[in-house]
Design an enzyme around this catalytic site. Structure first.
Site, mmCIF file in Angstrom:
data_model
loop_
_atom_site.group_PDB
_atom_site.id
_atom_site.type_symbol
_atom_site.label_atom_id
_atom_site.label_comp_id
_atom_site.label_asym_id
_atom_site.label_seq_id
_atom_site.Cartn_x
_atom_site.Cartn_y
_atom_site.Cartn_z
ATOM 1 N N TRP A 126 11.423 13.265 14.745
ATOM 2 C CA TRP A 126 10.731 12.093 15.288
ATOM 3 C C TRP A 126 11.413 10.760 14.999
ATOM 4 C CZ3 TRP A 126 8.468 8.587 11.745
ATOM 5 C CH2 TRP A 126 8.337 9.050 10.439
ATOM 6 N N SER A 176 7.112 2.120 7.973
ATOM 7 C CA SER A 176 8.501 2.561 7.740
ATOM 8 C C SER A 176 9.342 1.453 7.090
ATOM 9 C CB SER A 176 9.147 3.048 9.049
ATOM 10 O OG SER A 176 8.366 4.059 9.652
ATOM 11 N N GLY A 232 12.784 2.512 6.130
ATOM 12 C CA GLY A 232 13.631 3.137 7.137
ATOM 13 C C GLY A 232 13.303 4.597 7.394
ATOM 14 N N TYR A 274 -2.937 12.558 10.170
ATOM 15 C CA TYR A 274 -1.977 12.998 9.157
ATOM 16 C C TYR A 274 -2.425 14.311 8.497
ATOM 17 C CZ TYR A 274 -0.197 8.149 9.412
ATOM 18 O OH TYR A 274 0.298 6.934 9.830
ATOM 19 N N TYR A 323 1.835 9.372 5.310
ATOM 20 C CA TYR A 323 2.251 10.332 6.338
ATOM 21 C C TYR A 323 3.363 11.234 5.803
ATOM 22 C CZ TYR A 323 4.405 12.746 10.060
ATOM 23 O OH TYR A 323 4.932 13.773 10.803
ATOM 24 N N GLY A 375 0.844 -1.181 0.000
ATOM 25 C CA GLY A 375 0.000 0.000 0.000
ATOM 26 C C GLY A 375 0.881 1.233 0.000
ATOM 27 N N LEU A 376 0.300 2.361 -0.341
ATOM 28 C CA LEU A 376 1.054 3.617 -0.307
ATOM 29 C C LEU A 376 0.881 4.272 1.065
ATOM 30 C CD1 LEU A 376 2.646 5.664 -2.248
ATOM 31 C CD2 LEU A 376 0.508 6.976 -2.200
ATOM 32 N N ILE A 430 7.310 6.233 -6.417
ATOM 33 C CA ILE A 430 6.033 5.518 -6.240
ATOM 34 C C ILE A 430 6.024 4.315 -7.194
ATOM 35 C CG2 ILE A 430 3.532 5.674 -6.648
ATOM 36 C CD1 ILE A 430 3.727 8.648 -5.764
ATOM 37 N N SER A 444 5.783 7.437 -0.549
ATOM 38 C CA SER A 444 6.512 8.336 -1.434
ATOM 39 C C SER A 444 5.512 9.271 -2.060
ATOM 40 C CB SER A 444 7.279 7.579 -2.522
ATOM 41 O OG SER A 444 7.957 8.535 -3.319
HETATM 42 P P1 NDP Z 1 9.109 4.841 4.740
HETATM 43 O O1 NDP Z 1 10.001 3.787 5.271
HETATM 44 O O2 NDP Z 1 7.995 4.469 3.862
HETATM 45 O O3 NDP Z 1 10.054 5.914 4.027
HETATM 46 C C1 NDP Z 1 9.575 7.074 3.462
HETATM 47 C C2 NDP Z 1 10.755 7.926 3.012
HETATM 48 O O4 NDP Z 1 11.507 7.236 2.007
HETATM 49 C C3 NDP Z 1 10.338 9.242 2.407
HETATM 50 O O5 NDP Z 1 11.302 10.209 2.780
HETATM 51 C C4 NDP Z 1 10.386 8.990 0.889
HETATM 52 O O6 NDP Z 1 10.645 10.177 0.202
HETATM 53 C C5 NDP Z 1 11.550 8.028 0.802
HETATM 54 N N1 NDP Z 1 11.437 7.046 -0.300
HETATM 55 C C6 NDP Z 1 10.335 6.443 -0.762
HETATM 56 N N2 NDP Z 1 10.642 5.560 -1.732
HETATM 57 C C7 NDP Z 1 11.977 5.620 -1.904
HETATM 58 C C8 NDP Z 1 12.873 4.958 -2.762
HETATM 59 N N3 NDP Z 1 12.471 4.048 -3.648
HETATM 60 N N4 NDP Z 1 14.201 5.261 -2.670
HETATM 61 C C9 NDP Z 1 14.632 6.179 -1.775
HETATM 62 N N5 NDP Z 1 13.820 6.846 -0.918
HETATM 63 C C10 NDP Z 1 12.505 6.558 -0.979
HETATM 64 O O7 NDP Z 1 8.624 5.678 5.990
HETATM 65 P P2 NDP Z 1 7.294 6.099 6.736
HETATM 66 O O8 NDP Z 1 7.723 6.326 8.135
HETATM 67 O O9 NDP Z 1 6.627 7.185 6.000
HETATM 68 O O10 NDP Z 1 6.351 4.818 6.757
HETATM 69 C C11 NDP Z 1 5.450 4.511 5.727
HETATM 70 C C12 NDP Z 1 4.009 4.711 6.139
HETATM 71 O O11 NDP Z 1 3.689 3.950 7.291
HETATM 72 C C13 NDP Z 1 3.653 6.147 6.575
HETATM 73 O O12 NDP Z 1 3.562 7.033 5.502
HETATM 74 C C14 NDP Z 1 2.356 5.891 7.297
HETATM 75 O O13 NDP Z 1 1.308 5.711 6.369
HETATM 76 C C15 NDP Z 1 2.677 4.602 8.044
HETATM 77 N N6 NDP Z 1 3.193 4.816 9.418
HETATM 78 C C16 NDP Z 1 2.416 4.377 10.474
HETATM 79 C C17 NDP Z 1 2.829 4.548 11.771
HETATM 80 C C18 NDP Z 1 1.982 4.066 12.897
HETATM 81 O O14 NDP Z 1 2.254 4.420 14.053
HETATM 82 N N7 NDP Z 1 0.993 3.232 12.668
HETATM 83 C C19 NDP Z 1 4.105 5.215 12.084
HETATM 84 C C20 NDP Z 1 4.874 5.580 10.918
HETATM 85 C C21 NDP Z 1 4.417 5.381 9.650
HETATM 86 P P3 NDP Z 1 9.784 10.693 -1.093
HETATM 87 O O15 NDP Z 1 8.372 10.898 -0.651
HETATM 88 O O16 NDP Z 1 10.487 11.946 -1.469
HETATM 89 O O17 NDP Z 1 9.927 9.601 -2.117
#
Ligand code: NDP
Length: 334
Positions: free
Chosen positions: A238, A228, A231, A66, A34, A30-31, A288, A282
Site C-alpha cells: 500500500w 505517516s 514515512g 484497523y 495501524y 499521539g500513537l 515508542i 510504533s
Molecule cells: P509512520 O510514519 O508512523 O511509520 C511507522 C513505521 O515506522 C513502522 O514501520 C514503525 O515500525 C517504524 N518506526 C516507528 N518509530 C520509528 C523510529 N523511531 N525509527 C525507525 N522506525 C520507526 O506510519 P503510519 O503510516 O503507520 O502512520 C501513523 C499512523 O497514522 C497510523 O498508524 C494510523 O494511526 C494513521 N494513519 C491514518 C491514515 C488515514 O487515512 N487517516 C492513513 C495512514 C496512517 P515499528 O512499529 O517496528 O517501530
C-alpha cells in the site's frame, strides 16, 4: 489534564495540547495504531498502548477498520484501573469507514467502536476518507471482476450525522481525513452548518509538508493531524516505495547528529514546532519511547527552513486503487 486545557507556551511532555475550533484541545503527539493484521501478533497493539501510556502518551489514533480497537480499549481500561491515568486524560480518535457513510449508519457505527473500546464517548471521530463504498459486510466490497463497489457520496449528509453524534455526547469533536480543499469547502459552505471540522487528518511529513492545505486549514481554524509522519512502514502492498525512505534523509540526519537525536525525532519535532499534530506508529517499546522524546530540544528557524525545503509534494499513501472514485481526493492540486 482537562480536555479544554491547552498550552500557550512551549509544549512539554506533560502538556502539549493545542486548541481546536470547538473549544476542546488535542495533544500534539499521539500513537498511531495501524498495522497489517495479517502479520501483526495478537496483543502487539495492546502492549504498545500500555507502554505508551507509561512513557507519557495520552493520545491514540485508531480506527474500527484497523481491527484492533478492542486491544486499544483494553490497554486503556487497564491503565485507568491501575490508577496510571483517568479516562479524561486520554484522547482517542476513531474513524468512520467508507462502507458506513449513509447518515443512518453513522451513529450505530460509532457505537460499535464505543463497544469495542468500552468507552462512553470518544474524543474525536473523523470521516476516514471522502470515498463512500457500498454498505455491507465487506470492508472492501468488489464485484466478481474485482472492481471496487462504490456508493453515491454525500459528504454533507454524512457530516450532519456526525454533528448529531456530537450533540448526543458520544463524541467531543468531529473532523475529517484525506479531504482536499474542495471537499473541505463543501462542508464549510454547507447551509445550516453546525460545527466546522475540528481537524483534517492527512499525510504530512518533511517530504509532503502540505503548504497550501495547511494555509487553507489555518485560515479556517482546522488543525492538521499528520499521518505517516515517519514515512510509513514502506509496505509495498500500500505504500509508494518509489519515494526514498524519509528517515534516511541526509538533512534530517545531519540535524539529528547536532542534537544527538534520531532522524525520526527531528521529523516529529519539525511538525510539532509548526503546530501539526503527529501520530507516529510504533509497536516497539524503544521506538515508542524514542518518538516521545521530542520536547527537550528545538529546531532553529534555519533548520526549520532547511526541512521545509525537503518538500517533494509526493505521497507515500496514494490510494491509487480508488483513483476512479468520483471523490478521489488526490487529483486536485490540494
Ligand atoms: P509512520 O510514519 O508512523 O511509520 C511507522 C513505521 O515506522 C513502522 O514501520 C514503525 O515500525 C517504524 N518506526 C516507528 N518509530 C520509528 C523510529 N523511531 N525509527 C525507525 N522506525 C520507526 O506510519 P503510519 O503510516 O503507520 O502512520 C501513523 C499512523 O497514522 C497510523 O498508524 C494510523 O494511526 C494513521 N494513519 C491514518 C491514515 C488515514 O487515512 N487517516 C492513513 C495512514 C496512517 P515499528 O512499529 O517496528 O517501530
Amino acid at each position: 489534564m482537562s480536555s479544554t486545557k491547552f498550552t500557550e507556551v512551549n509544549p512539554t511532555a506533560q502538556n502539549h495540547r493545542i486548541p481546536l475550533n470547538d473549544g476542546n484541545s488535542i495533544p500534539l503527539i499521539g500513537l498511531g495504531t495501524y498495522s497489517t493484521l495479517r502479520t501483526t501478533p495478537k496483543d502487539a497493539c495492546y502492549n504498545a498502548v500500555k507502554v505508551a501510556i507509561d512513557v507519557g502518551y495520552r493520545h491514540f489514533d485508531g480506527a474500527w477498520v484497523y481491527g484492533n480497537e478492542h486491544e486499544v480499549g483494553r490497554a486503556i481500561q487497564e491503565k485507568v484501573a491501575d490508577g496510571t491515568v483517568s479516562r479524561d486524560d486520554i484522547y482517542y480518535c476513531g474513524k468512520l469507514w467508507n462502507t458506513c457513510h449513509p447518515p443512518e449508519m453513522v451513529r450505530p457505527t460509532l457505537e460499535k467502536s464505543l463497544g469495542l473500546l468500552k468507552f462512553d464517548y470518544i474524543d474525536l471521530y473523523i470521516i476516514e476518507l471522502p470515498l463512500a463504498f457500498k454498505p455491507g459486510d465487506e470492508i472492501y466490497p468488489r464485484d466478481e471482476n474485482g472492481k471496487y463497489l462504490y456508493h453515491p457520496t454525500d459528504l454533507c449528509a454524512t457530516w450532519e450525522a456526525l454533528e448529531a453524534c456530537k450533540d448526543a455526547g458520544l463524541v467531543k469533536s468531529i473532523g475529517v481525513s484525506n479531504f482536499n480543499r474542495r471537499q473541505l469547502e463543501q462542508i464549510l459552505n454547507k447551509s445550516g452548518l453546525k460545527y466546522k471540522p475540528a481537524v483534517n487528518q492527512v499525510e504530512c511529513h518533511p517530504y509532503l509538508t502540505q503548504p497550501k492545505l495547511r494555509e487553507f486549514c489555518n485560515l479556517h481554524g482546522i488543525v492538521i493531524v499528520g499521518y505517516s509522519p515517519l514515512g510509513t512502514c514502506r509496505d509495498p502492498l500500500w505504500v509508494n516505495t518509489k519515494i526514498p525512505s524519509l528517515l534516511e534523509d541526509p538533512v534530517l540526519n545531519s540535524v539529528a547528529a547536532k542534537y544527538k537525536k534520531t532522524s525520526a525525532q527531528v521529523a516529529l519535532r519539525y511538525q510539532i514546532q509548526r503546530k501539526i499534530v503527529v501520530i507516529p506508529k510504533s509497536f516497539n517499546s524503544e521506538r515508542i519511547k524514542q518518538n516521545f522524546e521530542i520536547f527537550d530540544f528545538s529546531l532553529t528557524d534555519e533548520e526549520m527552513k532547511a526541512i521545509d525545503a525537503l518538500n517533494r509534494n509526493e505521497r507515500y499513501v496514494e490510494l491509487l486503487i480508488w483513483k476512479d472514485h468520483p471523490e478521489y481526493p488526490f487529483s486536485d492540486d490540494y
